[in-house]
Motif scaffolding. Structure first.
Motif, short mmCIF file in Angstrom:
data_model
loop_
_atom_site.label_atom_id
_atom_site.label_comp_id
_atom_site.label_asym_id
_atom_site.label_seq_id
_atom_site.Cartn_x
_atom_site.Cartn_y
_atom_site.Cartn_z
N GLN A 67 -2.39 -0.14 -5.97
CA GLN A 67 -3.22 0.41 -7.04
C GLN A 67 -2.48 0.39 -8.38
O GLN A 67 -3.04 0.01 -9.41
CB GLN A 67 -3.63 1.85 -6.71
N ASP A 294 -11.40 -4.48 -7.00
CA ASP A 294 -10.15 -3.89 -7.45
C ASP A 294 -10.32 -2.75 -8.43
O ASP A 294 -9.52 -1.80 -8.43
CB ASP A 294 -9.23 -4.97 -8.02
N ILE A 297 -11.06 0.11 -6.36
CA ILE A 297 -9.84 0.45 -5.63
C ILE A 297 -8.89 1.25 -6.53
O ILE A 297 -8.22 2.18 -6.06
CB ILE A 297 -9.18 -0.83 -5.08
N GLU A 325 -13.86 -3.48 2.07
CA GLU A 325 -12.50 -3.26 1.57
C GLU A 325 -12.30 -1.81 1.15
O GLU A 325 -11.26 -1.20 1.43
CB GLU A 325 -12.21 -4.20 0.41
N LEU A 326 -13.30 -1.25 0.45
CA LEU A 326 -13.19 0.13 0.01
C LEU A 326 -13.08 1.09 1.20
O LEU A 326 -12.32 2.06 1.16
CB LEU A 326 -14.38 0.50 -0.87
N VAL A 329 -9.54 1.01 2.27
CA VAL A 329 -8.64 1.66 1.30
C VAL A 329 -8.78 3.17 1.38
O VAL A 329 -7.77 3.90 1.44
CB VAL A 329 -8.95 1.15 -0.13
#
Length: 669
Positions: A67, A294, A297, A325-326, A329
């Protein structure tokens, strides 16, 4: 579908097309060659990003480091941002409504640069309430659009103070206008794009400029006594969702967010549908390995809701991929319940079910309620005129000293011109290499493989077809005409026509004139020109550029088209150097249109070009700022170039001996 149809038709008609075009060299679907190459470059960049994310997901510290790295790369792309100055906010009117009021608001995100907005304030007991920023999509009415009014009203009726902001080039904030304040283009997407190309030359972007307006909008919201600074949310639809995402990655004051019909520019989106308009496209995002997921993210693990339409033109599988993906994460950061995807069976936009889901999400996290449904009911909206914050309907005419973005850009360019150093020699070549993202000179001058194909002479002049290849580059198609005999030639004339080599191949008198003087003639199609011209149907005319798809995809990859075309010129020069009959002869380079700036840069970089004749072309990068509605500027845009040099600086470095005619003049034969 349009892309698939073109592919099928191209395959079926390939043989016929080549029979009709005797000067074409490539025997594959040449028109999509450059785009295929660029998308492959992006895939490579985003593959690196996916590998890095997979590694980061192995531990929480690694995820936090990912991040931090993403935020740093994002900040670098944004470039320098202005200093914060007084907002000088005004409430120009108040409209009492059923259970809330609407205040018409104007404030300055920068001195003499106004933002218009509507503030929805709930009625009821005194006390601080959560504040919400609502960012609009590309509708011309902007904050007055029915769906955005209803979104703001529903939030207000559920206890939120909502600021709905007019973006650049919409609502009351058109920037490219005539003296009467009338827009010079047909819509916000066009204006965003033209402003973006201007900003690129200065090392900025429309993304950064809109981000700053939104940052100052948050500052304004926090000045309101009704707002609790510890309970701030943000949401947006379409282009407004992109604005929201960009703010999520920048400002930590936002605690809850929702993205609806999220418009993004990752490799899958660019491959499927091409680039969006200028408020979405951030140059270098691919090279920086930043994909659409991103920015969310960077916001994790704060509560984030994605709102999607299953039949949206925004690719639904892409949104599902981002959410996957989230989910990983947020799970790694210990907050798996704080992200969710709400899907409704509709298309693009923030429809009633999505509005209700968004309000329920914000109440859950900003009021700490258990999840419960929200019902919208019948909501009465206002007309665009009723919501105007200015007296004239446009900041351009409402404020006598308003300094619109085109004027700001031109002023900044002239300020840069007045203070930048006059680069010469190695300093200038280093600046060119850096700004065009070129490899080292040794790589530019590396050998090329030559594929010799048939010789054609439909007009009586023998032209040998060539394909020049170098690992990692687009193949360069060319035609070579040689004088009779085997003796070394006295001169090599390298022609790079904007319309492609076939536009000169029929010029029998011109070619025979050169050959009679014992000159060789090499006609080449720089990438994206001639037979590799991108098909018209992939380049929406509203973007004012016939190769917008490739120009923006190249910038996304961090490889400006102008720089790539310089590489092609070096490939042609290397071919000349490798040929026994040609290598000792001086090279004169003639280039027109979009090829001409590349020729000028190449001539500064190498003495192998004895003289250069650019014509029918731009005379300076600053010309883009003085003639902002002219077309095809994006083909020659180089991010940040005006911080270091302009085209007249290159002309001065070459001198009259190597540049007999200034750029833009007619080429001498």
């Amino acid at each position: 579908m349009k892309r698939l149809l073109f592919v099928l038709l191209s395959g079926l008609s390939l043989g016929a097309a080549h029979a009709q075009k005797p000067y074409d060299v490539l025997d594959w679907r040449a028109p999509v060659t450059l785009n295929t190459y660029l998308v492959q470059q992006l895939h490579g960049q985003y593959d690196q990003r996916r590998t890095a994310l997979a590694a980061a997901l192995q531990s929480e510290p690694a995820m936090r480091a990912y991040q931090d790295s993403a935020r740093l790369r994002y900040r670098r792309l944004l470039g320098a941002l202005p200093a914060k100055t007084p907002l000088n906010a005004q409430v120009t009117g108040t409209l009492p409504r059923d259970g809330y009021r609407v205040e018409k608001v104007v404030y300055e995100s920068r001195p003499r640069y106004h933002v218009t907005a509507s503030l929805y304030v709930p009625d009821g007991a005194a006390g601080k309430r959560p504040g919400v920023l609502l960012f609009c999509g590309h509708e011309a009415e902007s904050k007055a659009t029915e769906s955005y009014q209803k979104t703001a009203i529903l939030f207000a009726k559920n206890g939120f103070v909502v600021l709905v902001v007019d973006p650049i080039s919409q609502g009351e904030r058109y920037q490219l206008v005539d003296a009467a304040g009338k827009p010079l283009t047909r819509g916000g997407t066009t204006e965003h794009t033209l402003l973006n190309e201007e900003a690129h030359l200065l090392g900025s972007s429309a993304v950064a400029e809109q981000l700053w307006d939104n940052e100052r909008s948050l500052d304004y919201l926090l000045t309101r006594p009704e707002v609790d600074a510890d309970r701030i949310g943000a949401l947006g639809n379409s282009g407004g969702s992109t604005q929201t995402a960009y703010l999520l990655g920048f400002d930590e004051r936002i605690k809850v967010a929702a993205l609806c019909s999220y418009v993004v520019s990752g490799d899958r989106t660019l491959e499927l549908s091409g680039p969006a308009d200028g408020c979405v496209m951030l140059p270098g995002a691919g090279a920086a390995r930043l994909d659409g997921a991103d920015w969310p993210i960077m916001f994790a693990p704060k509560p984030l809701l994605i709102l999607a339409g299953r039949y949206d033109f925004v690719d639904y599988p892409t949104i599902q991929g981002y959410q996957a993906e989230l989910n990983q994460v947020y799970a790694r950061l210990g907050r798996p319940a704080q992200t969710s995807l709400f899907t409704y069976d509709d298309g693009h936009g923030i429809s009633r079910p999505k509005r209700e889901a968004a309000v329920a999400w914000f109440r859950q996290w900003l009021y700490q309620e258990s999840p419960q449904p929200v019902q919208e009911g019948n909501l009465a909206t206002l007309s665009e005129n009723e919501l105007l914050s200015t007296t004239t309907g446009q900041v351009a005419t409402a404020f006598a000293q308003e300094q619109l973005l085109p004027q700001r850009h031109l002023g900044q360019a002239r300020e840069l011109a007045g203070r930048r150093k006059k680069l010469r020699g190695p300093a200038l070549t280093a600046a060119i290499t850096r700004q065009l993202r070129l490899p080292a000179l040794a790589a530019l001058e590396a050998p090329v493989q030559v594929e010799r194909r048939e010789t054609v002479q439909p007009k009586g002049v023998a032209l040998q077809k060539l394909i020049l290849r170098r690992e990692g580059q687009v193949p360069l198609p060319a035609l070579l005409a040689l004088p009779a005999g085997s003796a070394p030639v006295s001169k090599v004339v390298l022609w790079l026509p904007d319309q492609g080599k076939r536009s000169l191949a029929d010029s029998v008198a011109l070619l025979n004139g050169y050959l009679a003087q014992n000159c060789a003639v090499l006609l080449a199609d720089l990438r994206g020109l001639g037979e590799t011209t991108d098909p018209e149907q992939f380049n929406d005319k509203k973007y004012f550029n016939r190769e917008y798809r490739n120009a923006l995809t190249a910038l996304q990859a961090g490889q400006p088209l102008l720089g790539q075309r310089v590489t092609d010129i070096f490939m042609a020069l290397r071919f000349v150097h490798q040929e026994p009959r040609l290598r000792a002869a001086p090279v004169e380079l003639y280039a027109t249109g979009r090829a001409a700036p590349a020729a000028l840069h190449a001539a500064v970089l190498t003495p192998a070009i004895a003289r250069v004749f650019p014509s029918q072309t731009i005379t300076s990068f600053e010309q883009i700022l003085t003639q902002p509605t002219d077309k095809d500027w994006y083909s020659v845009v180089v991010p940040g170039v005006l911080e270091y040099y302009d085209l007249p600086d290159l002309a001065a470095a070459l001198g009259a001996k190597r540049l007999p005619a200034a750029p833009g003049a007619a080429a001498k034969k």
